[in-house]
Design an enzyme around this catalytic site. Structure first.
Site, mmCIF file in Angstrom:
data_model
loop_
_atom_site.group_PDB
_atom_site.id
_atom_site.type_symbol
_atom_site.label_atom_id
_atom_site.label_comp_id
_atom_site.label_asym_id
_atom_site.label_seq_id
_atom_site.Cartn_x
_atom_site.Cartn_y
_atom_site.Cartn_z
ATOM 1 C CG HIS A 18 82.322 64.356 33.972
ATOM 2 N ND1 HIS A 18 82.135 65.710 34.113
ATOM 3 C CD2 HIS A 18 81.204 63.893 33.356
ATOM 4 C CE1 HIS A 18 80.955 66.048 33.607
ATOM 5 N NE2 HIS A 18 80.371 64.967 33.134
ATOM 6 C CE LYS A 42 71.364 78.389 19.242
ATOM 7 N NZ LYS A 42 70.393 77.321 19.623
ATOM 8 N NE ARG A 91 74.435 61.782 36.660
ATOM 9 C CZ ARG A 91 74.229 62.966 36.109
ATOM 10 N NH1 ARG A 91 74.897 64.010 36.537
ATOM 11 N NH2 ARG A 91 73.366 63.118 35.136
ATOM 12 C CB SER A 129 78.215 69.880 34.116
ATOM 13 O OG SER A 129 79.168 68.865 33.918
#
Ligand code: PNS
Length: 160
Positions: A18, A42, A91, A129
């Site tokens: 990022h 969530k 990517r 991530s």
């Protein structure tokens, strides 16, 4: 008119991939707004406040990088900010299908907004991530794949 680009995402957590894309965007456009999606997951690992803190700290010396949050449709946020461009990182081929669908849907929703894809440096092409969270949770080394501040905050989560 100066060009404002929006780089949207979940950033849970921010990775060096990022960071690479944000720095490329900051060189290419007059300003880049990194927009963290509220309520993407969530149960995120990092709260919105933690993600805001991390991103602000990492880019504190980059005056044309702004850190913001958004909710709802991305194109509505981009329009509200009077931005012209959405930046996304590509990517590998595996990213292409999802990114292609999003770019064309966003174009249909608002044809004035252009999506620009940028490729990170090759040493970051396999980082996500999700993988960072999984590797770290299982005791693996993520050094060099995320900013040092993210690494420290990940360690805090273990000791907390
Ligand atoms: O980092 P991510 O999770 O790949 O980012 C995905 C993101 C935030 C760019 C995407 O989920 C998004 O734009 N969400 C906002 C809701 C929206 O506009 N959905 C329609 C996209 S075509």
């Amino acid at each position: 008119m100066p060009t404002l680009a929006v780089y949207p995402g979940s950033f849970d957590p921010l990775t060096n991939g990022h960071v690479d894309i944000i720095l490329r965007g900051a060189r290419l456009f007059d300003r880049i707004a990194v927009a963290i999606l509220v309520n993407a997951e969530k149960s995120p690992l990092f709260s919105m406040d933690e993600r805001l803190d991390i991103l602000r700290a990492v880019f504190k010396d980059h005056p044309n990088v702004e850190i913001d949050t958004f909710d709802g449709l991305l194109v509505d946020y981009v329009e509200r900010r009077r931005a012209q461009v959405i930046v996304r990182g590509l990517r590998a081929i595996s990213d292409f299908e999802y990114e292609f669908q999003m770019a064309l849907m966003n174009r249909r929703l608002n044809p004035k907004i252009e999506t620009v894809f940028m490729m990170p440096a090759e040493q970051y092409t396999y980082i996500s991530s999700k993988l960072i969270k999984e590797v770290f949770a299982l005791g693996g080394r993520v050094h060099g794949l995320v900013p040092e501040l993210v690494e420290a905050r990940l360690r805090d989560k273990v000791t907390a």
